[in-house]
Design an enzyme around this catalytic site. Structure first.
Site, mmCIF file in Angstrom:
data_model
loop_
_atom_site.group_PDB
_atom_site.id
_atom_site.type_symbol
_atom_site.label_atom_id
_atom_site.label_comp_id
_atom_site.label_asym_id
_atom_site.label_seq_id
_atom_site.Cartn_x
_atom_site.Cartn_y
_atom_site.Cartn_z
ATOM 1 N N SER A 13 0.665 -1.279 -0.023
ATOM 2 C CA SER A 13 0.146 0.059 0.025
ATOM 3 C C SER A 13 0.885 1.195 0.130
ATOM 4 O O SER A 13 1.687 1.363 0.947
ATOM 5 C CB SER A 13 -1.000 -0.039 1.162
ATOM 6 O OG SER A 13 -1.410 1.419 1.488
ATOM 7 N N HIS A 38 -1.231 -1.199 -4.447
ATOM 8 C CA HIS A 38 -2.361 -1.068 -3.728
ATOM 9 C C HIS A 38 -2.416 0.610 -3.418
ATOM 10 O O HIS A 38 -1.597 1.046 -2.949
ATOM 11 C CB HIS A 38 -2.547 -2.056 -2.452
ATOM 12 C CG HIS A 38 -3.829 -1.827 -1.644
ATOM 13 N ND1 HIS A 38 -5.032 -2.290 -1.904
ATOM 14 C CD2 HIS A 38 -4.165 -1.082 -0.454
ATOM 15 C CE1 HIS A 38 -5.871 -2.186 -1.097
ATOM 16 N NE2 HIS A 38 -5.568 -1.251 -0.398
ATOM 17 N N ASP A 40 -4.855 3.447 -1.736
ATOM 18 C CA ASP A 40 -5.561 3.801 -0.738
ATOM 19 C C ASP A 40 -6.226 5.184 -1.170
ATOM 20 O O ASP A 40 -5.821 6.231 -0.772
ATOM 21 C CB ASP A 40 -5.116 3.744 0.488
ATOM 22 C CG ASP A 40 -5.017 2.310 0.947
ATOM 23 O OD1 ASP A 40 -6.002 1.567 0.870
ATOM 24 O OD2 ASP A 40 -3.745 1.966 1.233
ATOM 25 N N MET A 42 -9.096 7.983 -0.116
ATOM 26 C CA MET A 42 -9.743 8.415 0.874
ATOM 27 C C MET A 42 -10.287 9.638 0.844
ATOM 28 O O MET A 42 -9.548 10.593 0.123
ATOM 29 C CB MET A 42 -9.164 8.208 2.222
ATOM 30 C CG MET A 42 -8.501 7.223 2.583
ATOM 31 S SD MET A 42 -7.558 6.896 4.183
ATOM 32 C CE MET A 42 -6.711 5.469 4.019
ATOM 33 N N HIS A 71 -8.276 1.127 -3.972
ATOM 34 C CA HIS A 71 -9.175 0.647 -2.882
ATOM 35 C C HIS A 71 -10.087 2.038 -2.594
ATOM 36 O O HIS A 71 -9.391 2.883 -1.923
ATOM 37 C CB HIS A 71 -8.294 0.013 -1.706
ATOM 38 C CG HIS A 71 -9.222 0.008 -0.534
ATOM 39 N ND1 HIS A 71 -8.532 -0.121 0.800
ATOM 40 C CD2 HIS A 71 -10.545 -0.092 -0.059
ATOM 41 C CE1 HIS A 71 -9.451 -0.435 1.934
ATOM 42 N NE2 HIS A 71 -10.658 -0.314 1.335
ATOM 43 N N MET A 73 -12.272 4.164 -0.680
ATOM 44 C CA MET A 73 -13.072 4.418 0.654
ATOM 45 C C MET A 73 -13.505 5.762 0.698
ATOM 46 O O MET A 73 -13.217 6.838 1.208
ATOM 47 C CB MET A 73 -11.956 4.582 1.855
ATOM 48 C CG MET A 73 -11.183 3.009 2.017
ATOM 49 S SD MET A 73 -9.805 2.955 3.090
ATOM 50 C CE MET A 73 -8.484 2.988 1.621
ATOM 51 N N MET A 142 -11.347 -6.138 5.423
ATOM 52 C CA MET A 142 -10.391 -5.043 6.300
ATOM 53 C C MET A 142 -10.033 -5.830 7.682
ATOM 54 O O MET A 142 -10.964 -6.190 8.433
ATOM 55 C CB MET A 142 -11.129 -3.740 6.496
ATOM 56 C CG MET A 142 -11.261 -3.059 5.299
ATOM 57 S SD MET A 142 -9.886 -2.518 4.367
ATOM 58 C CE MET A 142 -8.974 -1.818 5.536
ATOM 59 N N GLY A 147 -8.793 3.948 7.238
ATOM 60 C CA GLY A 147 -8.441 5.492 7.417
ATOM 61 C C GLY A 147 -7.089 5.519 7.777
ATOM 62 O O GLY A 147 -6.649 6.823 7.264
ATOM 63 N N PHE A 148 -6.435 4.668 8.222
ATOM 64 C CA PHE A 148 -4.848 5.096 8.304
ATOM 65 C C PHE A 148 -3.975 3.909 8.332
ATOM 66 O O PHE A 148 -4.552 2.761 8.403
ATOM 67 C CB PHE A 148 -4.865 5.514 10.010
ATOM 68 C CG PHE A 148 -5.680 6.745 10.127
ATOM 69 C CD1 PHE A 148 -5.422 8.186 9.855
ATOM 70 C CD2 PHE A 148 -6.859 6.721 10.605
ATOM 71 C CE1 PHE A 148 -6.130 9.212 9.991
ATOM 72 C CE2 PHE A 148 -8.011 7.576 10.845
ATOM 73 C CZ PHE A 148 -7.434 8.987 10.607
ATOM 74 N N ASP A 180 -6.480 -6.753 4.302
ATOM 75 C CA ASP A 180 -5.688 -5.415 4.393
ATOM 76 C C ASP A 180 -5.903 -4.735 5.802
ATOM 77 O O ASP A 180 -6.986 -4.525 6.156
ATOM 78 C CB ASP A 180 -6.296 -4.417 3.288
ATOM 79 C CG ASP A 180 -6.106 -2.954 3.295
ATOM 80 O OD1 ASP A 180 -4.976 -2.560 3.879
ATOM 81 O OD2 ASP A 180 -6.604 -2.013 2.555
ATOM 82 N N GLY A 181 -4.713 -4.411 6.281
ATOM 83 C CA GLY A 181 -4.555 -3.740 7.561
ATOM 84 C C GLY A 181 -3.635 -4.615 8.655
ATOM 85 O O GLY A 181 -4.217 -5.848 9.027
ATOM 86 N N GLY A 182 -2.609 -3.773 9.175
ATOM 87 C CA GLY A 182 -1.782 -4.476 10.145
ATOM 88 C C GLY A 182 -0.980 -5.938 9.761
ATOM 89 O O GLY A 182 -0.678 -6.601 10.343
ATOM 90 N N GLY A 202 1.417 -1.829 4.091
ATOM 91 C CA GLY A 202 1.836 -0.737 3.875
ATOM 92 C C GLY A 202 2.900 -0.434 4.814
ATOM 93 O O GLY A 202 3.941 -0.463 4.166
HETATM 94 C C1 DX5 Z 1 -6.409 1.428 5.546
HETATM 95 C C2 DX5 Z 1 -5.951 1.113 4.400
HETATM 96 C C3 DX5 Z 1 -4.832 0.120 4.323
HETATM 97 C C4 DX5 Z 1 -3.512 0.690 4.787
HETATM 98 C C5 DX5 Z 1 -2.752 -0.590 5.332
HETATM 99 O O1 DX5 Z 1 -7.339 2.290 5.615
HETATM 100 O O2 DX5 Z 1 -6.907 0.647 3.648
HETATM 101 O O3 DX5 Z 1 -4.445 -0.314 2.908
HETATM 102 O O4 DX5 Z 1 -2.496 1.365 3.918
HETATM 103 O O5 DX5 Z 1 -1.604 -0.068 6.060
HETATM 104 P P1 DX5 Z 1 -0.872 -0.986 7.127
HETATM 105 O O6 DX5 Z 1 -0.364 -2.243 6.249
HETATM 106 O O7 DX5 Z 1 0.219 -0.143 7.449
HETATM 107 O O8 DX5 Z 1 -1.912 -1.412 8.167
HETATM 108 ZN ZN ZN Z 2 -6.286 -0.348 1.386
#
Ligand code: DX5
Ligand code: ZN
Length: 230
Positions: A13, A38, A40, A42, A71, A73, A142, A147-148, A180-182, A202
Site C-alpha cells: 500500500s 495497492h 488507498d 480516501m 481501494h 474508501m 479489512m 482510514g490510516f 488489508d490492515g496490520g 503498507g
Molecule cells: C487502511 C488502508 C490500508 C493501509 C494498510 O485504511 O486501506 O491499505 O494502508 O496499512 P498497514 O499495512 O500499515 O496497516
Molecule cells: Zn487499502
C-alpha cells in the site's frame, strides 16, 4: 485480465510510501517480489482521512507495469469509477457499507473491463455479501478500521477469511481473498492459513528500512505459512 486463485501475491500500500519518491519506492518493492500496487483512496467522509485521487493513479500508471489495485474508501463511488478507470486502474474495490446499490456499482466497474472487488469493514459480516459473491473478482477483508496506515491487526477477522474460503468452495466460485490492515511478519501466517491470497501491506513494506528486503521477508513468511496450511 485473469486472476489466479491460490497464488499468494503481495500488494504494497503506497499510503505508507514516501510520496516524493513514489516511483522508486514502488520499484524497490517490485524487486522484492511485490506484484500488485495497492492505492488507498480516501475522501474525508467515508473515512476520517484524505489521501489521493486519479492524478496520482495516472502518474503511477506511467511508472509501473504492475496492476493498480484502487481501494475506494469514498462515498458515492459510482461518481468516480470512470475517472479511476481512465487514469489507468486495473482493479477497483468498493465498500459494501458505502454502496446502496452494490450490484449496480460492481457491474459498473466490470463494464470498464476492470477487476471488481467488494470490501467489508471489520464490523461487517461476510453474509452481507452473499448476493454479490458471484459477480466479484475479489473480496477485500479489512483487518483494521479503514482510514490510516500502521494500525494494529484485529484478530477476529481471521474467521471471516476462513468463511469466505469455505463459501467459495461450497458454491464453486472463483473470487480471490484479499486482506488489508496490520499485515506484517507476525500476522501474515494466520491470514494465509485462513485462505487470504492477496496481502496488502503498507507500514510493513514502506514504514522503515528497504522496501525490497521488507517485501522479500513478508512473501517468504507468507509462502512458508502456505506449506503449513491444513
Ligand atoms: C487502511 C488502508 C490500508 C493501509 C494498510 O485504511 O486501506 O491499505 O494502508 O496499512 P498497514 O499495512 O500499515 O496497516
Ligand atoms: Zn487499502
Amino acid at each position: 485480465m485473469q486472476t489466479s486463485p491460490g497464488l499468494i501475491e503481495l500488494a504494497p500500500s503506497i499510503l505508507s510510501a514516501d510520496f516524493a519518491h513514489l516511483a522508486e519506492q514502488v520499484r524497490s518493492a517490485e524487486e522484492g517480489g511485490a506484484s500488485v500496487v495497492h492505492v488507498d483512496v480516501m475522501d474525508g467522509h467515508f473515512v476520517p482521512n484524505i489521501t489521493i485521487g486519479p492524478p496520482v493513479v495516472k502518474s503511477l500508471r506511467k511508472s509501473t507495469k504492475l496492476p493498480l489495485d484502487c481501494h475506494l474508501m469514498i462515498e458515492n463511488p459510482d461518481q468516480f469509477i470512470l475517472e479511476f478507470a481512465d487514469a489507468g486502474s486495473d482493479w477497483i474495490s468498493v465498500h459494501q457499507e458505502a454502496c446502496i446499490h452494490l450490484n449496480r456499482t460492481l457491474n459498473l466497474i466490470r463494464s470498464h473491463n476492470l477487476l471488481a472487488g467488494v470490501v467489508i469493514n471489520p464490523a461487517t459480516p461476510v453474509d452481507t455479501l452473499s448476493e454479490v459473491l458471484d459477480i466479484v473478482d475479489y473480496v477485500l477483508v479489512m483487518s483494521v478500521n479503514p482510514g490510516f496506515g500502521g494500525q494494529k491487526f484485529i484478530p477476529g477477522v481471521v474467521q471471516k477469511i476462513r468463511r469466505l474460503a469455505e463459501i467459495r468452495a461450497n458454491r464453486g466460485l472463483n473470487y480471490r481473498i484479499e486482506v488489508d490492515g496490520g499485515i506484517a511478519l507476525d500476522t501474515v501466517g494466520d491470514v494465509v492459513r485462513a485462505g487470504a491470497e492477496l496481502l496488502v501491506a503498507g507500514n510493513a513494506v514502506f514504514g522503515h528500512g528497504d522496501p525490497k528486503t521488507n517485501a522479500q521477508r513478508l512473501l517468504k513468511a507468507a509462502t512458508e505459512a502456505t506449506l503449513l496450511k491444513v
